[in-house]
Design an enzyme around this catalytic site. Structure first.
Site, PDB file in Angstrom:
ATOM      1  N   TYR A  55      19.650  36.018  20.417  1.00  0.00           N
ATOM      2  CA  TYR A  55      20.261  35.128  21.413  1.00  0.00           C
ATOM      3  C   TYR A  55      21.379  35.907  22.094  1.00  0.00           C
ATOM      4  O   TYR A  55      22.302  36.371  21.427  1.00  0.00           O
ATOM      5  CB  TYR A  55      20.864  33.886  20.749  1.00  0.00           C
ATOM      6  CG  TYR A  55      20.027  33.252  19.651  1.00  0.00           C
ATOM      7  CD1 TYR A  55      18.780  32.691  19.929  1.00  0.00           C
ATOM      8  CD2 TYR A  55      20.495  33.207  18.332  1.00  0.00           C
ATOM      9  CE1 TYR A  55      18.022  32.104  18.916  1.00  0.00           C
ATOM     10  CE2 TYR A  55      19.757  32.618  17.318  1.00  0.00           C
ATOM     11  CZ  TYR A  55      18.513  32.065  17.621  1.00  0.00           C
ATOM     12  OH  TYR A  55      17.785  31.491  16.622  1.00  0.00           O
ATOM     13  N   ARG A  56      21.308  36.017  23.396  1.00  0.00           N
ATOM     14  CA  ARG A  56      22.312  36.815  24.123  1.00  0.00           C
ATOM     15  C   ARG A  56      23.713  36.225  23.966  1.00  0.00           C
ATOM     16  O   ARG A  56      23.875  35.027  23.718  1.00  0.00           O
ATOM     17  CB  ARG A  56      21.945  36.866  25.604  1.00  0.00           C
ATOM     18  CG  ARG A  56      22.158  35.522  26.285  1.00  0.00           C
ATOM     19  CD  ARG A  56      22.020  35.649  27.799  1.00  0.00           C
ATOM     20  NE  ARG A  56      22.340  34.399  28.437  1.00  0.00           N
ATOM     21  CZ  ARG A  56      21.474  33.680  29.154  1.00  0.00           C
ATOM     22  NH1 ARG A  56      20.224  34.088  29.302  1.00  0.00           N
ATOM     23  NH2 ARG A  56      21.866  32.561  29.725  1.00  0.00           N
ATOM     24  N   GLU A  78      13.260  35.710   9.028  1.00  0.00           N
ATOM     25  CA  GLU A  78      12.714  36.802   9.846  1.00  0.00           C
ATOM     26  C   GLU A  78      12.839  38.159   9.142  1.00  0.00           C
ATOM     27  O   GLU A  78      12.040  39.069   9.401  1.00  0.00           O
ATOM     28  CB  GLU A  78      13.411  36.854  11.205  1.00  0.00           C
ATOM     29  CG  GLU A  78      12.935  35.818  12.221  1.00  0.00           C
ATOM     30  CD  GLU A  78      13.497  34.416  12.037  1.00  0.00           C
ATOM     31  OE1 GLU A  78      14.342  34.224  11.127  1.00  0.00           O
ATOM     32  OE2 GLU A  78      13.094  33.510  12.789  1.00  0.00           O
ATOM     33  N   ASP A  87      18.066  36.414  34.359  1.00  0.00           N
ATOM     34  CA  ASP A  87      17.269  36.204  33.146  1.00  0.00           C
ATOM     35  C   ASP A  87      15.845  36.748  33.250  1.00  0.00           C
ATOM     36  O   ASP A  87      15.429  37.219  34.300  1.00  0.00           O
ATOM     37  CB  ASP A  87      17.258  34.703  32.817  1.00  0.00           C
ATOM     38  CG  ASP A  87      17.478  34.471  31.340  1.00  0.00           C
ATOM     39  OD1 ASP A  87      16.807  35.140  30.536  1.00  0.00           O
ATOM     40  OD2 ASP A  87      18.335  33.647  30.998  1.00  0.00           O
ATOM     41  N   TRP A 113      22.059  30.152  22.026  1.00  0.00           N
ATOM     42  CA  TRP A 113      20.846  29.675  21.347  1.00  0.00           C
ATOM     43  C   TRP A 113      20.363  28.433  22.055  1.00  0.00           C
ATOM     44  O   TRP A 113      21.064  27.440  22.176  1.00  0.00           O
ATOM     45  CB  TRP A 113      21.028  29.508  19.839  1.00  0.00           C
ATOM     46  CG  TRP A 113      22.300  28.911  19.331  1.00  0.00           C
ATOM     47  CD1 TRP A 113      22.988  27.852  19.841  1.00  0.00           C
ATOM     48  CD2 TRP A 113      23.019  29.338  18.167  1.00  0.00           C
ATOM     49  NE1 TRP A 113      24.085  27.597  19.079  1.00  0.00           N
ATOM     50  CE2 TRP A 113      24.131  28.488  18.049  1.00  0.00           C
ATOM     51  CE3 TRP A 113      22.820  30.346  17.211  1.00  0.00           C
ATOM     52  CZ2 TRP A 113      25.049  28.620  17.008  1.00  0.00           C
ATOM     53  CZ3 TRP A 113      23.726  30.472  16.191  1.00  0.00           C
ATOM     54  CH2 TRP A 113      24.828  29.617  16.102  1.00  0.00           C
ATOM     55  N   ASN A 150      18.248  32.441   8.854  1.00  0.00           N
ATOM     56  CA  ASN A 150      17.528  32.595  10.119  1.00  0.00           C
ATOM     57  C   ASN A 150      18.089  33.793  10.872  1.00  0.00           C
ATOM     58  O   ASN A 150      19.291  34.059  10.829  1.00  0.00           O
ATOM     59  CB  ASN A 150      17.667  31.356  11.000  1.00  0.00           C
ATOM     60  CG  ASN A 150      16.722  31.456  12.188  1.00  0.00           C
ATOM     61  OD1 ASN A 150      15.502  31.329  12.011  1.00  0.00           O
ATOM     62  ND2 ASN A 150      17.249  31.726  13.365  1.00  0.00           N
TER      63      ASN A 150
HETATM   64  C1  LIG Z   1      15.585  40.469  24.817  1.00  0.00           C
HETATM   65  C2  LIG Z   1      15.489  39.047  24.388  1.00  0.00           C
HETATM   66  C3  LIG Z   1      16.521  38.179  24.673  1.00  0.00           C
HETATM   67  C4  LIG Z   1      16.462  36.846  24.274  1.00  0.00           C
HETATM   68  N1  LIG Z   1      17.500  36.021  24.573  1.00  0.00           N
HETATM   69  C5  LIG Z   1      17.476  34.743  24.122  1.00  0.00           C
HETATM   70  C6  LIG Z   1      18.592  33.883  24.339  1.00  0.00           C
HETATM   71  O1  LIG Z   1      19.585  34.256  24.943  1.00  0.00           O
HETATM   72  N2  LIG Z   1      18.529  32.618  23.837  1.00  0.00           N
HETATM   73  C7  LIG Z   1      17.448  32.156  23.141  1.00  0.00           C
HETATM   74  O2  LIG Z   1      17.460  31.016  22.692  1.00  0.00           O
HETATM   75  N3  LIG Z   1      16.360  32.955  22.942  1.00  0.00           N
HETATM   76  C8  LIG Z   1      16.359  34.228  23.410  1.00  0.00           C
HETATM   77  N4  LIG Z   1      15.282  35.046  23.188  1.00  0.00           N
HETATM   78  C9  LIG Z   1      14.096  34.509  22.495  1.00  0.00           C
HETATM   79  C10 LIG Z   1      14.359  34.346  21.019  1.00  0.00           C
HETATM   80  O3  LIG Z   1      14.843  35.536  20.465  1.00  0.00           O
HETATM   81  C11 LIG Z   1      13.102  33.930  20.288  1.00  0.00           C
HETATM   82  O4  LIG Z   1      12.732  32.652  20.769  1.00  0.00           O
HETATM   83  C12 LIG Z   1      13.244  33.899  18.788  1.00  0.00           C
HETATM   84  O5  LIG Z   1      12.068  33.380  18.241  1.00  0.00           O
HETATM   85  C13 LIG Z   1      14.418  33.043  18.359  1.00  0.00           C
HETATM   86  O6  LIG Z   1      14.519  33.009  16.954  1.00  0.00           O
HETATM   87  P1  LIG Z   1      14.339  31.646  16.182  1.00  0.00           P
HETATM   88  O7  LIG Z   1      12.876  31.288  16.349  1.00  0.00           O
HETATM   89  O8  LIG Z   1      14.701  31.962  14.785  1.00  0.00           O
HETATM   90  O9  LIG Z   1      15.232  30.652  16.843  1.00  0.00           O
HETATM   91  C14 LIG Z   1      15.324  36.375  23.575  1.00  0.00           C
HETATM   92  C15 LIG Z   1      14.296  37.259  23.288  1.00  0.00           C
HETATM   93  C16 LIG Z   1      14.361  38.578  23.688  1.00  0.00           C
HETATM   94  C17 LIG Z   1      13.233  39.504  23.353  1.00  0.00           C
HETATM   95 MN   LIG Z   2      13.627  31.524  12.987  1.00  0.00          MN
END
Ligand SMILES: Cc1cc2nc3c(=O)[nH]c(=O)nc-3n(C[C@H](O)[C@H](O)[C@H](O)COP(=O)(O)O)c2cc1C
Ligand SMILES: [Mn+2]
Length: 502
Positions: free
Chosen positions: A174-175, A231, A280, A188, A170
């Protein structure tokens, strides 16, 4: 032409296209870069490469995704809808009916097969390997974005994990809040795949974080794919070129060979820290909350590695276009399950999960309600707080047109559906975190089969008269070169606009 192969090719392309400014003046990664970027993003300005960030040897790239043009350049496509078409082609594949069809089908299958990541032995992302005390986050120009942020945050990472049960990779964005030279928090959220991998692990999960990727792969980390889809596959498919991966140095994970920087490390199940506050993308600070701690074991990087960053905050910000890319790219997949959906729009001002406007080919009583429930049951769209349904002929991207239908076609006592369900982790409005109210507004035409009076016909001029007036327009001598059309307030900041905004 193809999408840029790495961050440097991307920067070179941006520069050739006059879409990047190099900033030589010394700037502070604490707040100053945010203010510069905020002004630049809101003005539709260029990507910025800060070459002299106080206290760091590394340049910082920001606002690479900040306009529609740059987002399209990233995908090497004329529009984001063209990117989506690539997926439609594959998703709507039918059994071939003739030789030409068969050849075309094979090409499509090949494009899917070619999207699998490829392993390589040597990688630019490992030119420099730092372990032990040499591996320090203090080297990087990590931004403290907003005044009340708890610390500096890594904001544009591609976080790589493996599902301990299936081995599926995966990648998520996630910041990561800096806690020290070798530790960060890992934000996450509860609905995310990286978190699910972590929860499924006994004791410890290895984690790698790629920073400074080609723009398509960086985008893919933010794409809401179903858990079992890697991804990097999506990135390979959209690039038309597999993502090259190399074995990490201190963890059993593969990492992008083209990255500028890779952080390797692990997270122990029982080690939590207070994460936040962080300014945020909701436009508010998210309050401190416990999140796991990432422990760094190595940093690998290119020589003169470029550090990528993004600032989120009150919309619109740079992430608006990452969100719009997802909105467009996922439309074909959504239509696979809900084919009556014609189009949808997630307003940037609604931070994407607050509102979804959807147009449908309405065919039976209650159809709008069916679609609302479908959206509330579909992947990350399930977190949508309000859904507005309009008929197929309404342009969902034209908010005035949508407002017109909501005003004209809705009886609030009859057409507003209130329900409850899961909400975004960061939504501060519901009384309880994660769960609360949802609203569906049915702004479609109704009729006696839904228990209303006969719906009146819409006003339309005849095509004959339209053609006649087209033909004769010059004769009338009327100039329509006015700045604002009748009843419309210009988008720019006139005195009336400012008054209304107050
Ligand atoms: C700039 C940016 C920052 C993000 N920060 C977070 C974060 O801190 N935590 C989080 O859970 N998702 C965050 N997201 C959203 C996730 O990247 C997004 O939901 C992504 O689908 C997560 O991957 P996953 O589906 O494999 O869990 C962010 C997205 C962007 C564009
Ligand atoms: Mn995913």
């Amino acid at each position: 032409m193809a999408p840029p192969s790495d961050l440097r090719a991307w920067i070179a392309l941006l520069e050739r296209e006059d879409e990047l400014v190099r900033v030589a003046a010394e700037v502070d990664s604490e707040l100053e870069i945010t203010e510069i970027t905020d002004r630049t993003v809101k003005a539709g300005g260029p990507a910025l490469l800060f070459e002299n960030v106080k206290g760091s040897e590394h340049s910082l790239l920001i606002n690479q995704f900040g306009t529609e043009r740059r987002m399209c350049m990233a995908f090497d496509a004329p529009s984001l809808d063209d990117v989506a078409m690539k997926l439609t082609d594959v998703l709507e594949m039918q059994p071939p009916s003739g030789l030409v069809d068969k050849v075309r089908g094979l090409q499509k299958l090949k494009s899917i097969a070619d999207s699998r990541p490829k392993s390589v032995r040597r990688a630019a992302s490992q030119e420099v390997v730092l372990e032990g005390d040499d591996a320090s986050l203090d080297l990087l120009p990590i931004q403290k974005c907003w005044p009340d942020d708890a610390a500096p945050f890594i904001t544009l990472p591609a976080v790589i994990t493996k599902d301990p049960r299936t081995g599926t990779r995966n990648v998520g964005m996630y910041r990561m809040q800096k806690l020290g030279p070798r530790a960060t928090a890992m934000h996450w959220q509860i609905h995310k795949d990286g978190r699910a991998d972590y929860l499924a692990t006994d004791g410890r999960i290895e984690v790698a974080v790629a920073l400074g990727l080609d723009p398509v792969t960086a985008y893919s980390a933010s794409a809401p794919l179903p858990k079992h889809i890697d991804e990097f596959m999506l990135a390979g498919f959209l690039r038309g070129e597999p993502v090259e991966l190399v074995q990490a140095k201190t963890v059993d994970l593969e990492v992008p060979a083209n990255a500028e920087i890779v952080l390797e490390g692990y997270i122990d199940k029982d080690e939590l820290t207070e994460e936040g506050p962080f300014g945020d993308h909701t436009g508010y600070y998210t309050p401190p909350e416990p999140f796991p701690v990432f422990r760094l074991t190595a940093i690998t990087m290119r020589r003169d590695a470029i550090y990528p960053s993004i600032v989120v905050g009150k919309p619109p910000q740079e992430d608006a276009w990452l969100g719009k890319a997802t909105e467009r790219i996922f439309l074909p997949a959504i239509r696979m399950t809900v084919p009556e959906i014609v189009d949808y729009d997630l307003p940037v001002a609604g931070a994407f999960h607050n509102c979804c406007i959807v147009s449908i080919r309405k065919a039976f009583p209650g159809h709008a309600q069916k679609v609302m429930h479908a959206i509330w049951g579909l992947g990350m769209l399930s977190l949508t707080k309000s859904v507005v349904v309009v008929d197929e002929w309404v342009d969902v991207h034209d908010y005035e047109a949508v407002m017109f239908r909501v005003g004209a076609n809705v009886d609030p006592a009859r057409d507003v559906l209130l329900t409850e369900g899961p909400l975004d982790h960061l939504d501060h409005a519901p009384t309880r975190q994660f769960y609360g109210g949802k609203m569906g507004i049915d702004a479609t035409h109704k009729g006696p089969d839904e228990g209303t009076r006969e719906w009146p016909p819409e006003i339309q001029m005849t095509p004959e008269v339209q053609a006649l007036v087209d033909r004769r327009w010059e004769e009338y001598g009327i100039s329509l070169d006015t700045p604002a059309g009748n009843g419309r307030i210009r988008q720019s900041s006139g005195p009336l606009r400012r008054l209304i905004r107050r």
